[in-house]
Motif scaffolding. Structure first.
Motif, PDB file in Angstrom:
ATOM      1  N   VAL B 114      -3.736   6.408  -2.520  1.00  7.89           N
ATOM      2  CA  VAL B 114      -4.558   8.287  -2.383  1.00  7.89           C
ATOM      3  C   VAL B 114      -4.578   8.736  -3.483  1.00  7.89           C
ATOM      4  O   VAL B 114      -5.601   9.667  -3.509  1.00  7.89           O
ATOM      5  CB  VAL B 114      -3.322   8.450  -1.162  1.00  7.89           C
ATOM      6  N   ARG B 115      -3.954   8.337  -4.310  1.00  5.45           N
ATOM      7  CA  ARG B 115      -4.642   8.982  -6.091  1.00  5.45           C
ATOM      8  C   ARG B 115      -5.671   8.856  -6.256  1.00  5.45           C
ATOM      9  O   ARG B 115      -6.199   9.756  -6.321  1.00  5.45           O
ATOM     10  CB  ARG B 115      -3.424   9.005  -6.254  1.00  5.45           C
ATOM     11  N   THR B 116      -5.959   7.521  -5.938  1.00  5.83           N
ATOM     12  CA  THR B 116      -7.703   7.216  -6.800  1.00  5.83           C
ATOM     13  C   THR B 116      -8.179   7.419  -6.206  1.00  5.83           C
ATOM     14  O   THR B 116      -9.638   8.303  -6.213  1.00  5.83           O
ATOM     15  CB  THR B 116      -7.429   5.622  -6.935  1.00  5.83           C
ATOM     16  N   MET B 117      -8.274   7.431  -4.812  1.00  4.67           N
ATOM     17  CA  MET B 117      -9.498   7.521  -3.918  1.00  4.67           C
ATOM     18  C   MET B 117      -9.953   9.303  -3.659  1.00  4.67           C
ATOM     19  O   MET B 117     -11.214   9.021  -4.095  1.00  4.67           O
ATOM     20  CB  MET B 117      -9.016   7.781  -2.616  1.00  4.67           C
ATOM     21  N   GLY B 118      -8.880  10.280  -4.089  1.00  3.45           N
ATOM     22  CA  GLY B 118      -9.309  11.913  -4.314  1.00  3.45           C
ATOM     23  C   GLY B 118     -10.462  11.896  -5.681  1.00  3.45           C
ATOM     24  O   GLY B 118     -10.345  12.795  -5.727  1.00  3.45           O
ATOM     25  N   CYS B 119     -10.329  11.295  -6.425  1.00  7.19           N
ATOM     26  CA  CYS B 119     -10.733  11.065  -8.105  1.00  7.19           C
ATOM     27  C   CYS B 119     -11.742  10.629  -7.958  1.00  7.19           C
ATOM     28  O   CYS B 119     -12.881  10.754  -9.050  1.00  7.19           O
ATOM     29  CB  CYS B 119      -9.849  10.068  -9.064  1.00  7.19           C
ATOM     30  N   ILE B 120     -12.163  10.004  -7.048  1.00 11.58           N
ATOM     31  CA  ILE B 120     -13.380   9.580  -7.005  1.00 11.58           C
ATOM     32  C   ILE B 120     -14.315  10.132  -6.297  1.00 11.58           C
ATOM     33  O   ILE B 120     -14.536  10.165  -4.818  1.00 11.58           O
ATOM     34  CB  ILE B 120     -13.590   7.894  -6.315  1.00 11.58           C
ATOM     35  N   ARG B 121     -15.109  10.893  -7.168  1.00  9.09           N
ATOM     36  CA  ARG B 121     -15.895  12.763  -6.840  1.00  9.09           C
ATOM     37  C   ARG B 121     -17.665  11.854  -6.510  1.00  9.09           C
ATOM     38  O   ARG B 121     -18.741  12.361  -6.791  1.00  9.09           O
ATOM     39  CB  ARG B 121     -15.890  13.430  -7.799  1.00  9.09           C
ATOM     40  N   VAL B 122     -17.850  11.028  -4.640  1.00  8.97           N
ATOM     41  CA  VAL B 122     -18.833  10.682  -4.454  1.00  8.97           C
ATOM     42  C   VAL B 122     -18.477  11.156  -3.491  1.00  8.97           C
ATOM     43  O   VAL B 122     -17.959  10.876  -2.168  1.00  8.97           O
ATOM     44  CB  VAL B 122     -19.213   9.250  -4.094  1.00  8.97           C
ATOM     45  N   ASP B 123     -19.498  12.187  -2.987  1.00 10.86           N
ATOM     46  CA  ASP B 123     -19.909  12.766  -1.445  1.00 10.86           C
ATOM     47  C   ASP B 123     -19.563  11.538  -0.328  1.00 10.86           C
ATOM     48  O   ASP B 123     -19.083  12.147   0.008  1.00 10.86           O
ATOM     49  CB  ASP B 123     -21.031  13.862  -1.373  1.00 10.86           C
ATOM     50  N   LYS B 124     -20.745  10.448  -0.748  1.00  9.53           N
ATOM     51  CA  LYS B 124     -20.953   9.627   0.159  1.00  9.53           C
ATOM     52  C   LYS B 124     -19.178   9.314   1.027  1.00  9.53           C
ATOM     53  O   LYS B 124     -19.225   8.487   2.242  1.00  9.53           O
ATOM     54  CB  LYS B 124     -21.967   8.447  -0.500  1.00  9.53           C
ATOM     55  N   ILE B 125     -18.298   9.373  -0.229  1.00  9.17           N
ATOM     56  CA  ILE B 125     -17.275   8.073   1.035  1.00  9.17           C
ATOM     57  C   ILE B 125     -16.640   9.078   1.334  1.00  9.17           C
ATOM     58  O   ILE B 125     -14.915   8.811   2.010  1.00  9.17           O
ATOM     59  CB  ILE B 125     -17.002   7.365  -0.307  1.00  9.17           C
ATOM     60  N   THR B 126     -16.108  10.318   0.746  1.00 12.99           N
ATOM     61  CA  THR B 126     -14.992  11.180   0.718  1.00 12.99           C
ATOM     62  C   THR B 126     -14.928  10.892   2.807  1.00 12.99           C
ATOM     63  O   THR B 126     -13.840  10.520   3.114  1.00 12.99           O
ATOM     64  CB  THR B 126     -15.892  12.874   0.798  1.00 12.99           C
ATOM     65  N   GLU B 127     -15.575  11.300   3.325  1.00 10.65           N
ATOM     66  CA  GLU B 127     -15.216  11.139   5.227  1.00 10.65           C
ATOM     67  C   GLU B 127     -14.524   9.661   4.942  1.00 10.65           C
ATOM     68  O   GLU B 127     -13.823  10.035   6.160  1.00 10.65           O
ATOM     69  CB  GLU B 127     -17.020  11.359   5.877  1.00 10.65           C
ATOM     70  N   TYR B 128     -14.461   8.625   4.641  1.00  8.68           N
ATOM     71  CA  TYR B 128     -14.387   7.276   5.248  1.00  8.68           C
ATOM     72  C   TYR B 128     -12.898   7.480   4.609  1.00  8.68           C
ATOM     73  O   TYR B 128     -12.094   7.067   4.742  1.00  8.68           O
ATOM     74  CB  TYR B 128     -14.193   6.857   4.205  1.00  8.68           C
ATOM     75  N   LEU B 129     -12.305   8.439   3.742  1.00  4.69           N
ATOM     76  CA  LEU B 129     -10.987   8.582   3.459  1.00  4.69           C
ATOM     77  C   LEU B 129     -10.243   9.749   4.249  1.00  4.69           C
ATOM     78  O   LEU B 129      -8.650   9.661   4.248  1.00  4.69           O
ATOM     79  CB  LEU B 129     -10.809   9.261   1.488  1.00  4.69           C
ATOM     80  N   CYS B 130     -11.392   9.951   5.271  1.00  2.00           N
ATOM     81  CA  CYS B 130     -10.021  11.559   5.678  1.00  2.00           C
ATOM     82  C   CYS B 130      -8.961  10.751   6.483  1.00  2.00           C
ATOM     83  O   CYS B 130      -8.124  11.467   6.700  1.00  2.00           O
ATOM     84  CB  CYS B 130     -10.761  12.048   6.610  1.00  2.00           C
ATOM     85  N   GLU B 131      -9.107   8.953   7.594  1.00  2.00           N
ATOM     86  CA  GLU B 131      -7.923   8.609   7.942  1.00  2.00           C
ATOM     87  C   GLU B 131      -6.819   8.257   7.752  1.00  2.00           C
ATOM     88  O   GLU B 131      -5.736   8.537   7.665  1.00  2.00           O
ATOM     89  CB  GLU B 131      -8.449   7.840   8.715  1.00  2.00           C
ATOM     90  N   PRO B 132      -7.548   7.449   6.263  1.00  2.00           N
ATOM     91  CA  PRO B 132      -6.531   6.992   5.247  1.00  2.00           C
ATOM     92  C   PRO B 132      -5.086   7.947   4.726  1.00  2.00           C
ATOM     93  O   PRO B 132      -4.352   8.938   4.519  1.00  2.00           O
ATOM     94  CB  PRO B 132      -6.475   6.163   3.809  1.00  2.00           C
ATOM     95  N   LEU B 133      -5.976  10.077   4.392  1.00  2.00           N
ATOM     96  CA  LEU B 133      -4.938  10.942   4.191  1.00  2.00           C
ATOM     97  C   LEU B 133      -4.579  11.480   5.307  1.00  2.00           C
ATOM     98  O   LEU B 133      -2.911  11.533   4.469  1.00  2.00           O
ATOM     99  CB  LEU B 133      -6.740  12.143   3.412  1.00  2.00           C
ATOM    100  N   ARG B 134      -4.951  11.430   6.144  1.00  2.00           N
ATOM    101  CA  ARG B 134      -4.293  12.048   7.188  1.00  2.00           C
ATOM    102  C   ARG B 134      -2.865  11.169   6.829  1.00  2.00           C
ATOM    103  O   ARG B 134      -1.585  12.067   7.591  1.00  2.00           O
ATOM    104  CB  ARG B 134      -5.024  12.177   8.465  1.00  2.00           C
ATOM    105  N   LYS B 135      -2.257  10.027   6.905  1.00  2.00           N
ATOM    106  CA  LYS B 135      -1.819   9.331   7.565  1.00  2.00           C
ATOM    107  C   LYS B 135      -0.745   9.534   6.169  1.00  2.00           C
ATOM    108  O   LYS B 135       0.271   9.474   6.695  1.00  2.00           O
ATOM    109  CB  LYS B 135      -1.822   7.463   7.593  1.00  2.00           C
TER     110      LYS B 135
END
Lengths: 443, 962
Positions: B114-135
């Motif tokens: 979750v820490r690394t995901m946030g550091c990947i500043r690519v717009d395209k993949i942000t939406e994939y990250l929402c569910e894991p982040l919510r958990k």
């Protein structure tokens, strides 16, 4: 919020670079390097800025540790953080220099990842960090246990330390996880810095002591250590001094790992030290030193306007106990401008004196000075155009020295007990030193 | 350009680039052996650190991601964070692993993902990250939760809307009540940062309940978490003094923390909330006492931190001197302090100097004055003078100390001493003049303008007591033109004083100096002053005496004080960079972050409300859009930061030639005559017979009142001209408003407005002098702004501005200056300089100033563009209470460069299609719907840059309603 963190060498090599917020480019490293190399002498270098980007850095030997930010952050926070980073790298890798960084960059990045998230400081506690760190440190040289017997002060790297750091300083704390049978050890240093101003009439105008008790610990964590201080130790200006040579400090602060339950009654500090280095307590006292000052100076100045000559006769007495001695004593005597030459008579051959025309002063160095003894020096100065006001420029005398095995506050560590259940008992070392901070005698 | 230097080293990772190295690494990365893989990734990262481009290895490194080895995983993630942005398409390859890792049974791996995901500043993949982040935000492990909390801030920076839509902000708010203090601290930090970009969002809803939670977490979390929480507490406004006190009580224990950053953050909270406590309260006294020791302790740190601490203490001492009044000694200089620490300590010493400690202070200063460092010695000498002025009882001792120092004959010491003795004479007239003889002995050694000017002032002021005053002053005259302006002005005045005191012997001298000043000098200030004296002397010597030898106002005791409103703001920023620079954060922080002005809470005691502006906390949080914001002046650093270069007055235009052509040597006679004659017809005759100076003295000539300001008269014509351009050209001009109140600018009041005439933008200014002294040397400069607005010519104020006089100036502007986006968009930060100081203010310009004359769009293009601009850019507004018909509207708007492209009538409604173009080429398209009988119009605006729409709407309103 820290935006980037990097380490550059004094030659400008990039050693570590971490972009924490994706806001800046890497060019910043070179911008910083150029800035720091072109600093004018009297600029406070702790914060610098370049087009809205703020640089906050500390220098550690030949390395610059730098944080950048675009926010109105607290420079204290950042500097404190950088200082902790230094000691954590030392704890893990033994020393901090270009070579260890190059060998252990993966470890340093791992540390940084846990310490900083998006520029927010997460933790700097070695006890917490060691749960996360996977990389095993690589040391450039196997240290030799034999060298440990020859101990200097690991923590004595104060402003003017001449004490060579021992091998204890360059020993990683966590490296031994895999090595068995290595000695468990604990070092405690009591370090004091002395500031004194003696007026022209010989009266003591100011005397301050800044002290700290530092510990470096090579023990399994969660070992409790009980450290007993002088029983007469008291804190606060208001307390009335007892009959005995009590140890009294004005202020005192303790590391958060110190338990003070037994402090009020028995002056015992209970410490559960994290592995590595920590400052157990810091204290200060002013004006009212329990011991006499280490040095007294008796100056005589003769002015001969006709021959433009100034005769300065300095008698210096060391009031330490005869068993103690002072090391690396330097006496600086500012002299009138335009002084052209110096001739001197010194009382022993190992002393030296020279005229430094840049700082306009005489430097008198005494390598070793025994308690209870007295030295003298006669300086003849040629001062063309000597006048009454030239005397105003003479002095004040400043002294630098270190006093091994003594403290001005009188603070002592009575005992150091380790609540370790597994023999063998760890080796324990307690050492004392007093440094001059600013020791000034006015003429 | 970053040019990596590769060092010679024995480390196996840092070898110089070889051909085929990438190829080798590729092979190693794809090796089957885990160890070999790991070593390869390490090598890749080593290359990355020294600046080599290893992005080509992206797919190979990502392939290593799926592994159980945590160490390897961490290395791969490190690589990803660095290169994902440059390889957005490939970054998607990593998404699956992230999602999977967020479900891993090992909390370390979940947090790492979750820490690394946030550091990947690519717009395209942000939406994939929402569910894991919510958990992860609801994870059972606090380590994962605290990492997820920070991830929300990261994601918000990439896509704020997404974060809001997904409801992450609410989850984050809930985390403030988390059981783990570290989670609380990170949630507070994340919310604080997000809240800064939404000033009025009320995200960090601080109320007594949340404050209580924070105070509880404060006791438990790490030192760094304590800093987040304390900084957050500092933004809270307690509802009354009781609440303030109870928070203070719970914060006070932090003062003894070993981490000085925690201490300073605690000091900030206490200093702020103390403002609400009554000084009569016992607790107030207790708190004062508790603040001193930690501040003193800060001074035992390294010199760099000492410096930072001293800058903060300097603020605290100005705000509440009582805290440190007994701690003078700790500010005494140590011989081994770095110079920047010494200078700062000296400053604080003076601020703390009082009758009680003055003897001690003076003894110290005397020692400092013989040290080696020149800057330090100078400041020490000055400090002695400041002591004399501040503590009357010490004045005598200070003067004798200064005399001792003058005896050293050290050049810079003597000069500094003379400068401060001048001030002592001003403060205590007729008391220490016995030392003048000693001062005069040193006349020759003075080579600095300030010291020369001071000495000349002393000679002129006490001319009657100095036998050879005329000789002394005459000796300066020889090199008159080589002197600096300061010295020239002082010399002129001193000789006039001398003349008024000893008229018989000094006629020649005064003639000479007036001639030098008015005829041979290019400096308008000098000429003006010369003319004034000249006219005074020739018309009414008695008045001249009254004017020139008038009693001087007292000088103030404290100098270099920070302006109170700025000081209050800086107190709210204790411990931060602002407190080191002594500038508000807005002066050096770009963008929105930290630009909000912070204020101290209003004091609860009734009689002290003057200490801080009477603003309710909620109003304080509002950005000051209505009020012109005065940027407090504080010396040059701010100027530097704003990139302003306010040099000497630019382009002083020549004085109308008629006044300059005075060949006659008979200055007061013919010269004056011709001057008067040219400037004011018909009156010159009265003066033509004006006898030469000596004789003119006996016969008091009566000066016609209309003659008092002939020069001014001539120039005011010029201004009338400028004013005359302000004719109604159709475009609407707002009435002038006060931009810079006199109280903020040492008596200079500036009001103004903007206008657009004949295709040019003007800033129409009224400069009013409400001070007691004449103002000269005006100059103006703009900070970078949204539309690159900049002065097209220097500010032309051709005559000195006398007290109570107002000048109207029209400053032509262009839009080719440097551009920086401002908030609000039409904000303009202005610096105005005069002979007194530099002042800063900001104002808003109406956007219609930027509507250009060729803003009429072709019909076809209009239609195409309207369709082309996406619908989400369309904004609709209501213009209420407007009673014009469509034609009147068209005309009115047209004269403001809003052009009607087409008009249609649909079902009784008039539809106007309009276009306008801004100076930077942005087109705005409008549809204005007018229903007969309905005073409310509907305006739809379409623009590719939708931020301007709001401003354009405001322009419509203003134009239509005026």
């Amino acid at each position: 919020m820290i935006s980037q963190l990097f380490i550059v060498s004094a030659r400008g090599d990039h050693l570590i670079y971490k972009d924490l917020r994706g806001e800046e480019s890497k060019d910043v490293v070179d911008i910083f390097y150029q800035k720091v190399r072109s600093l004018p002498r009297d600029q406070a270098p702790v914060v610098m800025h370049h087009q809205g980007l703020q640089f906050i850095h500390i220098r550690q030997d030949t390395l610059y540790l730098v944080a950048t930010t675009r926010c109105n952050v607290s420079p204290f926070t950042v500097v404190q953080f950088l200082v902790r980073l230094v000691s954590l790298i030392k704890d893990h890798c033994g020393t901090l220099n270009e070579k260890t960084l190059q060998l252990n960059f993966a470890l340093v990045y791992e540390l940084l990842d846990e310490m900083l998230d998006y520029g927010y400081i997460q933790t700097t506690s070695s006890d917490i960090l060691k749960n996360f760190i996977q990389t095993v440190p690589e040391t450039s040289k196997q240290f030799n246990l034999f060298e440990l017997s020859n101990i200097g002060l690991f923590g004595a790297d104060t402003q003017q330390s001449k004490v060579a750091p021992s091998i204890a300083a360059s020993r990683p704390v966590f490296a031994m996880r895999t090595e068995e049978g290595l000695k468990t050890e604990i070092f405690v240093d009591v370090i004091e810095r002395l500031t004194v101003v003696i007026g022209a009439n010989g009266s003591l105008m100011r005397a301050d002591v800044q002290g700290e008790v530092r510990m470096k610990c090579f023990l399994p964590s969660s070992t409790e250590i009980r450290m007993g201080l002088n029983e007469e130790f008291s804190i606060g200006k208001a307390d009335i001094r007892g009959y005995a040579a009590a140890v009294k400090v004005d202020e005192c602060s303790f590391h958060q790992s110190v338990n003070l339950d037994e402090f009020e009654s028995d002056r015992i500090l209970r410490v559960v030290p994290p592995q590595g280095e920590l400052t157990v307590m810091q204290y200060s006292l002013s004006d009212d030193l329990p011991v006499s000052l280490p040095f007294r100076l008796f100056p005589t100045v003769d002015k001969d306007t006709d021959s433009n000559r100034l005769m300065v006769y300095l008698k210096l007495r060391c009031d330490l106990s005869p068993k103690s001695q002072a090391l690396n004593v330097t006496v600086h005597l500012p002299v009138p401008k335009g002084t052209t030459s110096l001739s001197q008579e010194l009382s022993s051959p190992d002393q030296r004196a020279e005229l430094d025309s840049v700082t306009r002063s005489v430097h008198w160095t005494i390598p070793r000075f025994h308690g209870g003894s007295q030295l003298s020096a006669l300086f003849k100065l040629e001062v063309p155009g000597l006048s009454a006001s030239s005397l105003l420029e003479l002095g004040p005398v400043c002294m630098q020295f270190e006093l091994p095995m003594s403290t001005c506050s009188g603070l002592q560590v009575r005992f150091l007990r380790v609540s370790s259940t597994h023999p063998p008992l760890p080796h324990r070392w307690v050492r004392y030193v007093t440094h001059s901070d600013s020791y000034v005698i006015r003429l | 350009e970053a040019c990596p230097r590769i060092t010679m080293t024995d480390s196996k990772y840092f070898t110089t680039t070889k051909k085929g190295e990438i190829f080798e690494l590729k092979a190693e990365l794809n090796s089957d052996k885990k160890e070999k893989k790991k070593e390869a990734v390490k090598k890749v990262i080593a290359s990355m650190t020294v600046g080599k481009d290893v992005s080509a290895l992206f797919p190979d490194v990502v392939n290593c991601m799926q592994t159980d080895n945590l160490e390897l995983k961490k290395l791969v993630y490190l690589y990803l964070m660095n290169y994902a942005k440059s390889q957005p398409d490939m970054a998607i390859m990593a998404v699956n692993t992230f999602v999977k890792d967020c479900e891993d049974p090992n909390p370390l791996i979940r947090a790492l993902a979750v820490r690394t995901m946030g550091c990947i500043r690519v717009d395209k993949i942000t939406e994939y990250l929402c569910e894991p982040l919510r958990k992860c935000l609801k994870d059972e492990d606090p380590y994962v939760r605290k990492t997820a909390a920070v991830c929300v801030a990261k994601l918000h920076d990439i896509n704020a809307q997404l974060v809001e839509d997904q409801g992450f902000l609410d989850t984050l708010k809930d985390l403030i009540s988390d059981s783990n203090p570290m989670v609380v601290a990170n949630a507070v930090a994340a919310l604080s940062e997000i809240a800064e970009s939404h000033p009025n969002s009320n995200l960090l809803d601080l109320n007594p309940q949340t404050i209580n939670k924070l105070l509880t977490a404060l006791n438990e979390c790490t030192e760094w978490g304590q800093i987040f929480i304390l900084d957050c507490l500092a933004n809270y406004s307690p509802k009354d003094d009781r609440e303030a006190q109870s928070i203070c009580e719970r914060v006070t224990p932090r003062l003894s923390h070993a981490n000085s950053a925690v201490v300073l953050s605690a000091v900030k909270v206490l200093m702020k909330f103390m403002e609400m406590l009554s000084k009569d309260l016992d607790y107030y006294g207790t708190l004062l006492k508790k603040l001193a020791p930690p501040l003193v302790t800060l001074l035992s740190a390294e010199p760099e931190l000492q410096y930072v601490a001293l800058r903060n203490i300097n603020l605290i001492v100005q705000k509440r001197p009582e805290i440190l009044k007994h701690e003078m000694k700790v500010f005494f200089v140590k011989y081994n302090d770095p110079i920047y620490v010494k200078l700062e300590k000296l400053d604080i010493m003076i601020r703390l100097a009082s009758q009680a400690n003055i003897a001690q202070v003076l003894a110290e200063l005397k020692e400092y004055a013989t040290e080696v460092d020149v800057d330090f010695v100078r400041k020490a000498v000055r400090a002695i003078g400041r002591c004399a002025i501040k503590v009357e009882q010490s004045a005598e001792r200070c003067v004798s100390t200064l005399l001792d120092l003058i005896q050293t004959k050290v050049n810079y010491v003597v000069q500094e001493a003379i400068v401060v003795i001048k001030d002592i004479f001003r403060k205590y007239p007729n008391k220490y003049e016995s030392v003048i003889a000693t001062l005069c002995e040193n006349l020759d050694s003075l080579d600095e303008p300030e010291a020369r000017a001071a000495m000349i002032w002393i000679v002129g002021e006490y001319a009657e007591r100095i036998d050879n005053a005329d000789e002394l002053l005459e000796s300066f005259l020889e090199g008159f033109h080589d002197e600096s302006t300061q010295v020239q002005l002082q010399l002129l005045t001193a000789i006039v004083k001398l003349f008024l005191k000893k008229p018989t012997e000094t006629q020649e001298l005064v003639q000479q100096v007036l001639s030098l000043a008015t005829q041979d000098s290019d400096n308008p200030d000098l000429r003006d002053r010369g003319y004034i004296y000249w006219r005074l002397l020739s018309t009414d010597p008695v008045a001249a005496k009254e004017v020139v030898l008038a009693e001087k106002p007292l000088i103030s005791e404290e100098t270099d004080l920070i302006e109170p409103t700025l000081l209050d703001e800086l107190i709210c920023h204790i411990g931060t960079l602002a407190s080191v620079y002594h500038k508000p954060p807005s002066a050096f922080v770009e963008g929105s972050r930290g630009v909000q002005h912070k204020r101290l809470p209003p004091r609860s005691g009734s009689n002290e409300s003057t200490e801080s502006p009477d603003v309710t906390p909620s109003a304080a949080a509002q950005p000051t859009e209505q009020q012109p914001a005065v940027i407090p002046s504080q010396g040059d650093l701010l100027g530097d930061l704003l990139n302003l270069d306010l040099g000497p007055p630019v382009n002083v235009p020549p004085i109308p030639s008629s006044t300059v052509q005075m060949g006659a040597m008979d200055l007061l006679g013919g010269g004056l005559d011709s001057l008067m004659g040219d400037e004011t017809e018909g009156l010159g005759g009265d003066l033509s017979g004006s006898p030469a100076i000596g004789a003119g003295y006996g016969t008091p000539a009566v000066m016609p009142t209309s003659l008092t300001a002939p020069l001014g008269g001539g120039l005011s014509d010029l201004f009338d001209l400028a004013g005359g351009m302000n004719m109604p050209s159709g475009s609407y001009v707002e009435p002038k408003t006060v931009w810079l109140p006199a109280a903020k600018a040492k008596g200079l009041e500036i009001s103004g407005t903007f206008s657009r005439r004949m295709g040019h933008i003007y800033m129409d200014l009224s400069l009013m002098n409400k001070a007691m002294q004449v103002m000269t040397d005006f100059a103006i400069q703009f900070n970078r702004n949204s539309f690159g607005m900049a002065p097209a010519a220097p500010l032309q104020v051709n005559a000195p501005l006398a007290p109570n006089q107002t000048i109207e100036v029209s400053l032509p502007l262009n839009t080719v200056g440097p551009v920086m986006k401002m908030d609000p968009l039409t904000n303009l930060q202005v610096a105005v300089k005069n002979n007194i100081d530099v002042f800063y203010f900001s104002c808003l310009y109406p956007i219609n100033m930027l509507f250009v004359e060729d803003g009429k769009m072709d019909r076809q293009i209009f239609l195409a563009t309207w369709k082309d601009i996406p619908n989400e850019n369309e904004v609709q507004f209501q213009i209420k209470d407007c009673h014009l018909n469509a034609d009147a509207v068209t005309n009115k708007l047209q004269s403001n460069n809003i052009f009607t492209v087409a008009k249609r009538n649909v079902e009784g409604q008039d539809m106007l299609y309009q276009s306008l173009k801004l100076t930077n080429g942005i087109w705005v398209l409008a549809e204005l719907r007018i229903q007969p009988g309905n005073p409310n119009y509907t305006l739809s605006l379409k623009c590719r840059v939708s931020e301007v729409s709001q401003h354009v709407f405001q322009a419509y309103e203003v134009i239509l309603k005026n």
